[in-house]
Design a protein around this motif. Structure first.
Motif, PDB file in Angstrom:
ATOM      1  N   VAL A 139       1.471 -28.367 -22.786  1.00 23.30           N
ATOM      2  CA  VAL A 139       2.419 -29.493 -22.729  1.00 23.30           C
ATOM      3  C   VAL A 139       2.447 -30.089 -21.366  1.00 23.30           C
ATOM      4  O   VAL A 139       2.124 -29.363 -20.412  1.00 23.30           O
ATOM      5  N   GLU A 235       4.147 -24.635 -23.825  1.00 23.52           N
ATOM      6  CA  GLU A 235       5.541 -25.001 -24.332  1.00 23.52           C
ATOM      7  C   GLU A 235       6.748 -24.157 -24.169  1.00 23.52           C
ATOM      8  O   GLU A 235       7.739 -24.539 -24.246  1.00 23.52           O
ATOM      9  N   ALA A 239      10.446 -25.475 -23.342  1.00 20.12           N
ATOM     10  CA  ALA A 239      11.175 -25.552 -24.805  1.00 20.12           C
ATOM     11  C   ALA A 239      12.548 -24.803 -24.292  1.00 20.12           C
ATOM     12  O   ALA A 239      13.418 -25.198 -24.650  1.00 20.12           O
ATOM     13  N   LEU A 250       9.393 -32.852 -23.344  1.00 20.64           N
ATOM     14  CA  LEU A 250       8.195 -32.235 -23.271  1.00 20.64           C
ATOM     15  C   LEU A 250       7.288 -33.352 -23.833  1.00 20.64           C
ATOM     16  O   LEU A 250       7.833 -34.127 -24.777  1.00 20.64           O
ATOM     17  N   TYR A 252       3.678 -34.118 -25.614  1.00 18.79           N
ATOM     18  CA  TYR A 252       2.480 -33.629 -26.009  1.00 18.79           C
ATOM     19  C   TYR A 252       1.046 -34.600 -25.945  1.00 18.79           C
ATOM     20  O   TYR A 252       1.586 -35.572 -26.751  1.00 18.79           O
ATOM     21  N   TYR A 259      -3.371 -25.085 -29.251  1.00 15.97           N
ATOM     22  CA  TYR A 259      -2.320 -23.981 -29.258  1.00 15.97           C
ATOM     23  C   TYR A 259      -3.367 -22.781 -29.342  1.00 15.97           C
ATOM     24  O   TYR A 259      -4.021 -22.615 -30.270  1.00 15.97           O
TER      25      TYR A 259
END
Length: 347
Positions: A139, A235, A239, A250, A252, A259
């Motif tokens: 991210v 992330e 987060a 964040l 993306y 991922y």
């Protein structure tokens, strides 16, 4: 948890014992099948205590199994498993990158959980011994106080001249999250070996203005502390900052986010094989996947699992699938190419 050992990785590799408390058992948390197992399970893990506390006590309660946990870094645990090949002490390795399992295929018992088929195809156990349970994505983390009217929605936006010297990124040769960002960028911008993608990497290096973050944590901390406007990170810790109220957001990348799975596997020759298989099945149940999604800041591997409101729904994120086997085989070459390019662009 009845026993919780922490592995202190020093010359003598001393073990210390620490207790951990059990969370409340969620409704309908018992997985399907026979739950009348007894005995013991020994787990090696690099995972945080928060993640371990969300899983281990519930497994003990559900099955009546006493779990011993030994925690350390993934690399050290892999070395320990290698040294114990003829007489394994642990039954399960719970955590670590998929690539580290694939690089050591002789250490793992073949086992594919019946629940593995419920995972998205990209994260299913195709090796025969690697079980994915949570995911972590690349991210961009942005300081909301500093961003002003600068638009950051994509990797391309990082080339804005206003961001020069205000972008935090680690060294892909030494930082796993920075290497994940490098391969994500290459894939998103045209391919691992494409000239177009590497041309973008060169332009991004120039935007860094010679600054290299000392490690993964330095990237997101420098953004949260107001030292940098944007960072290329991952992330989970970002987060956590959002969850804890930091004035960051964040992003993306619209080109796509990769991922990567955290992996678990049964150690070859495990003495508590039945309980080890039950543990693999257990971490893939919807109930446990929901716990991951609502109490942690990792993505549960099960697409239908619940997630907390501080996590952007995966359906709203453009994702792209990394060729993990190719990247693993070419890791050194990619890191070296980046290092050489970085050096050539310094004035």
């Amino acid at each position: 948890m009845k026993k919780f050992l922490s592995l202190v990785l020093m010359a003598a590799m001393l073990l210390s014992v620490a207790g951990c408390s059990s969370p409340a058992k969620p409704a309908e948390s018992t997985p399907s099948g026979d739950a009348a197992a007894t005995g013991k399970l020994v787990v090696y893990s690099p995972n945080s205590e928060g993640l371990m506390n969300s899983v281990i006590p519930l497994f003990e309660e559900t099955y009546g199994v006493e779990v011993e946990v030994i925690q350390a870094g993934t690399g050290e645990l892999i070395k320990r498993i290698q040294s114990e090949k003829d007489d394994p002490y642990a039954d399960i390795m719970f955590g670590g990158a998929h690539s580290q399992y694939i690089s050591n295929p002789d250490l793992w018992e073949s086992y594919v959980s019946p629940a593995d088929a419920t995972l998205p195809e990209a994260y299913q156990n195709k090796s025969g011994f690697t079980t994915s349970y949570v995911l972590d994505g690349s991210v961009l983390i942005v300081n909301k106080d500093l961003i002003g009217d600068i638009k950051i929605e994509s990797y391309e936006d990082l080339l804005n001249p206003a961001l020069k010297g205000k972008i935090a990124m680690g060294d892909p040769a030494t930082s796993s999250s920075a290497f994940a960002q490098l391969t994500n960028i290459l894939l998103a911008m045209g391919g691992y070996e494409s000239e177009e993608a590497w041309d973008y990497v060169g332009k991004l290096i120039e935007q860094l203005d010679g600054k290299v973050a000392s490690g993964s944590s330095a990237v997101y901390k420098s953004v949260a502390d107001g030292e940098m406007i944007v960072g290329l990170s991952y992330e989970d810790p970002c987060a956590q900052l959002v969850r804890d109220g930091a004035n960051v957001e964040l992003v993306y990348p619209t080109e796509g986010a990769v991922y990567l799975p955290a992996t678990s596997g049964i150690i070859k020759g495990a003495k508590n094989m039945d309980n080890a298989k039950k543990f693999i099945d257990f971490i893939l149940t919807p109930e446990v996947q929901d716990i991951f999604g609502t109490t942690l800041t990792n993505r549960p591997a099960l697409a239908e699992a619940q997630t907390a409101d501080y996590m952007t729904p995966i359906a709203e994120i453009t994702t792209i699938d990394e060729d993990r086997e190719w990247v693993n085989s070419n890791k050194d070459a990619l890191a070296t190419k980046y290092t050489d390019l970085f050096a050539s662009l310094q004035k």
